[in-house]
Design an enzyme around this catalytic site. Structure first.
Site, PDB file in Angstrom:
ATOM      1  N   HIS A   1     -42.270  32.331   3.838  1.00 44.79           N
ATOM      2  CA  HIS A   1     -42.093  32.276   2.421  1.00 44.79           C
ATOM      3  C   HIS A   1     -42.226  33.456   1.672  1.00 44.79           C
ATOM      4  O   HIS A   1     -42.886  34.227   1.831  1.00 44.79           O
ATOM      5  CB  HIS A   1     -43.176  31.192   2.162  1.00 44.79           C
ATOM      6  CG  HIS A   1     -43.200  30.632   0.775  1.00 44.79           C
ATOM      7  ND1 HIS A   1     -42.317  29.604   0.446  1.00 44.79           N
ATOM      8  CD2 HIS A   1     -43.570  30.826  -0.422  1.00 44.79           C
ATOM      9  CE1 HIS A   1     -42.322  29.056  -0.891  1.00 44.79           C
ATOM     10  NE2 HIS A   1     -43.060  30.100  -1.228  1.00 44.79           N
TER      11      HIS A   1
ATOM     12  N   ASP B   1     -47.377  17.970  -4.919  1.00 45.80           N
ATOM     13  CA  ASP B   1     -46.644  19.474  -5.142  1.00 45.80           C
ATOM     14  C   ASP B   1     -45.393  19.294  -5.947  1.00 45.80           C
ATOM     15  O   ASP B   1     -45.403  20.296  -6.629  1.00 45.80           O
ATOM     16  CB  ASP B   1     -46.523  20.267  -3.790  1.00 45.80           C
ATOM     17  CG  ASP B   1     -45.943  21.724  -4.008  1.00 45.80           C
ATOM     18  OD1 ASP B   1     -46.451  22.440  -5.026  1.00 45.80           O
ATOM     19  OD2 ASP B   1     -44.747  22.032  -3.537  1.00 45.80           O
TER      20      ASP B   1
ATOM     21  N   ARG C   1     -45.134  22.973 -13.573  1.00 48.26           N
ATOM     22  CA  ARG C   1     -45.337  24.407 -13.749  1.00 48.26           C
ATOM     23  C   ARG C   1     -44.024  24.926 -14.382  1.00 48.26           C
ATOM     24  O   ARG C   1     -44.003  25.850 -14.979  1.00 48.26           O
ATOM     25  CB  ARG C   1     -45.620  24.850 -12.290  1.00 48.26           C
ATOM     26  CG  ARG C   1     -47.224  24.737 -12.152  1.00 48.26           C
ATOM     27  CD  ARG C   1     -47.394  25.020 -10.645  1.00 48.26           C
ATOM     28  NE  ARG C   1     -47.181  26.436 -10.452  1.00 48.26           N
ATOM     29  CZ  ARG C   1     -46.747  26.947  -9.151  1.00 48.26           C
ATOM     30  NH1 ARG C   1     -46.391  26.183  -8.221  1.00 48.26           N
ATOM     31  NH2 ARG C   1     -46.678  28.345  -9.167  1.00 48.26           N
TER      32      ARG C   1
ATOM     33  N   SER D   1     -49.631  25.729  -3.952  1.00 48.20           N
ATOM     34  CA  SER D   1     -48.121  25.205  -3.727  1.00 48.20           C
ATOM     35  C   SER D   1     -47.502  25.742  -2.411  1.00 48.20           C
ATOM     36  O   SER D   1     -46.954  24.795  -1.695  1.00 48.20           O
ATOM     37  CB  SER D   1     -47.392  25.487  -4.810  1.00 48.20           C
ATOM     38  OG  SER D   1     -46.113  25.282  -4.685  1.00 48.20           O
TER      39      SER D   1
ATOM     40  N   LYS E   1     -47.362  23.343   1.400  1.00 55.32           N
ATOM     41  CA  LYS E   1     -46.083  23.148   1.983  1.00 55.32           C
ATOM     42  C   LYS E   1     -46.127  23.571   3.383  1.00 55.32           C
ATOM     43  O   LYS E   1     -45.448  23.099   4.650  1.00 55.32           O
ATOM     44  CB  LYS E   1     -44.846  23.763   1.316  1.00 55.32           C
ATOM     45  CG  LYS E   1     -44.590  22.916  -0.142  1.00 55.32           C
ATOM     46  CD  LYS E   1     -43.209  23.244  -0.888  1.00 55.32           C
ATOM     47  CE  LYS E   1     -43.318  24.493  -1.329  1.00 55.32           C
ATOM     48  NZ  LYS E   1     -43.943  24.406  -2.846  1.00 55.32           N
TER      49      LYS E   1
END
Length: 347
Positions: free
Chosen positions: A82, A161, A168, A183, A187
Site C-alpha cells: 500500500h 472506512d 476526508r 484507513s 483495509k
C-alpha cells in the site's frame, strides 16, 4: 453516549475510550450518525490528534465493521502493498505483477483518488472493460489462478472506512496521521494478507510534508500491523516531485505497461480518467533554452490554459541540481534505518 458528546470530547482534546470509538465506527457503518457529525468529528481529530491506543482501537473497529477475508485456501505466504498517496504514484501497477511473477501471491485491496492523489482503482478503470468490483470468491479465485488480484473493497468489507474515506476527501482532513493509519491498516487487516509492505510518501506532493512526519506515520502503521501479528515493514520515500514522468490515470497506466487524479470538490464528483501531464524534465535533468518541460493532456484548450500558470510555477531552474533519492527510511518493528539523506533544495 451521543455523537455530539464525542465531537465535544475530541474538540476539547480528550481521549476516546474503545467503547466510544466503537460507537462512532458502528454509526458510520450503519448510517445512524449523519455525515455532518462525522465530518465534525474528523476535523476534531485532524486538529487534536489521537493517541496510539485510540488509533489502534479505531483501526481494529473499522476492520471489524464488515467482512474479513480468509486467504488460507491460497497456497504460500500472501503479501499486500500500500502507498499513502502522492503524485504520479503508479508503483502498484509495476510492483504487483513483478512480485507475482516470482511465485508470491499478491492479494491487494486498493482505493480511489483521495485529495490530490490518484487512486489505483481509478487508474485501472482507465483500461476499457477492466473490473475492480470483484466479489470475494472471484478475488480469491483470481489470486489462486494467476497469482495476483487488485480490487476495491466489497460493500460488506470495512464499510466504516468507505464513509470516512469519502468525507476526508471533501473536508480537508486527509492529512491526519491517525486517520491515514487507521484507513490504510483497517483495509490491510481485513484483506487477510500475511505480510504487508507500506510505501509512506513524504514531501510537497504527499499528505505528510516532511521526512519526520513520514517516520511518525510509518511507525504508526508498522505498530498496528505488528500488534495484529502481520509482518509489516514501511519505507519512507520521496515525494518532492512526481513518481515517474506521467501524471494522470490513463497516462500512468501506459507508462506502467511500458515499464514491465484528478481531484474532487465533492465526493460525488466524477473523476476524469484521461487528463494529466507527462514530465519531460525532472529534478537533476539538464535543461536547454526552448526545451519542453512538460506536456499537458486536457479536455479543452481552456482547461489546459488554466493549469499552465501553476505548472510553470512548479519548475525552478538552477545552475546546479542533484537528482533526489527515492528511498529515505526503512521502518520495521526493530527500528528505523536511514537509507538516504536529502540534499538542500536548489535556490
Amino acid at each position: 453516549m451521543t455523537a455530539l458528546e464525542l465531537i465535544r470530547d475530541k474538540r476539547d482534546g480528550h481521549a476516546h475510550s474503545e467503547e466510544a470509538i466503537g460507537f462512532l465506527v458502528r454509526g458510520a457503518a450503519d448510517g445512524t450518525i449523519p455525515d455532518y457529525q462525522l465530518a465534525a468529528w474528523l476535523m476534531a481529530v485532524r486538529l487534536r490528534g489521537m493517541s496510539d491506543a485510540e488509533t489502534s482501537a479505531l483501526t481494529l473497529a473499522m476492520a471489524a465493521s464488515g467482512r474479513q477475508l480468509d486467504l488460507s485456501s491460497i497456497p504460500g505466504r500472501k503479501v499486500d502493498k500500500h502507498s499513502t498517496g502522492g503524485v504520479g504514484d503508479k508503483a502498484t501497477l509495476v510492483v504487483g505483477p513483478l512480485v507475482a511473477s516470482l511465485g508470491i501471491p499478491v492479494a491487494k485491496l486498493s482505493g480511489r483518488a483521495l485529495g490530490h492523489s490518484g487512486g489505483t482503482l481509478d487508474k485501472l478503470e482507465s483500461i476499457e472493460g477492466f473490473r475492480v468490483d470483484l466479489e470475494v470468491d472471484e478475488f480469491i479465485g483470481q489470486v489462486r489462478r494467476i497469482g495476483i488480484a487488485i480490487a476495491g473493497q466489497t460493500a460488506d468489507m470495512v464499510p466504516a472506512d468507505k464513509v470516512f474515506y469519502a468525507l476526508r476527501d471533501t473536508t480537508g482532513t486527509v492529512d491526519s496521521v491517525p486517520l491515514i493509519a487507521s484507513s490504510v491498516m483497517s483495509k490491510k487487516l481485513a484483506a487477510g494478507a500475511d505480510a504487508i509492505v507500506l510505501d509512506v510518501k513524504a514531501g510537497r506532493g504527499a499528505f505528510v510534508a516532511t521526512v519526520e512526519e513520514g517516520e511518525a506515520l510509518a511507525r504508526a502503521l508498522v505498530a498496528i500491523g505488528t500488534a495484529a501479528k502481520r509482518e509489516t515493514v514501511a519505507y519512507v520515500t520521496d515525494m518532492e516531485q512526481p513518481l515517474g514522468r506521467a501524471v494522470g490515470n490513463a497516462l500512468e497506466v501506459g507508462l506502467a505497461v511500458k515499464s514491465l487524479g484528478a481531484g474532487r470538490d465533492r465526493k460525488t464528483d466524477p473523476i476524469d480518467l484521461s487528463v494529466g501531464l507527462v514530465l519531460q524534465k525532472k529534478v537533476g535533468d539538464k535543461v536547454q533554452a526552448g526545451e519542453t518541460l512538460a506536456v499537458v493532456h486536457a479536455r479543452s484548450a481552456d482547461q489546459a490554459a488554466a493549469v499552465l500558470p501553476r505548472l510553470r510555477a512548479a519548475f525552478a531552474i538552477a545552475s546546479d541540481a542533484r537528482p533526489r533519492p527515492l528511498f529515505l527510511r526503512r521502518v520495521s518493528a526493530s527500528g528505523i534505518e536511514t537509507l538516504a539523506e536529502l540534499q538542500p533544495r536548489p535556490s
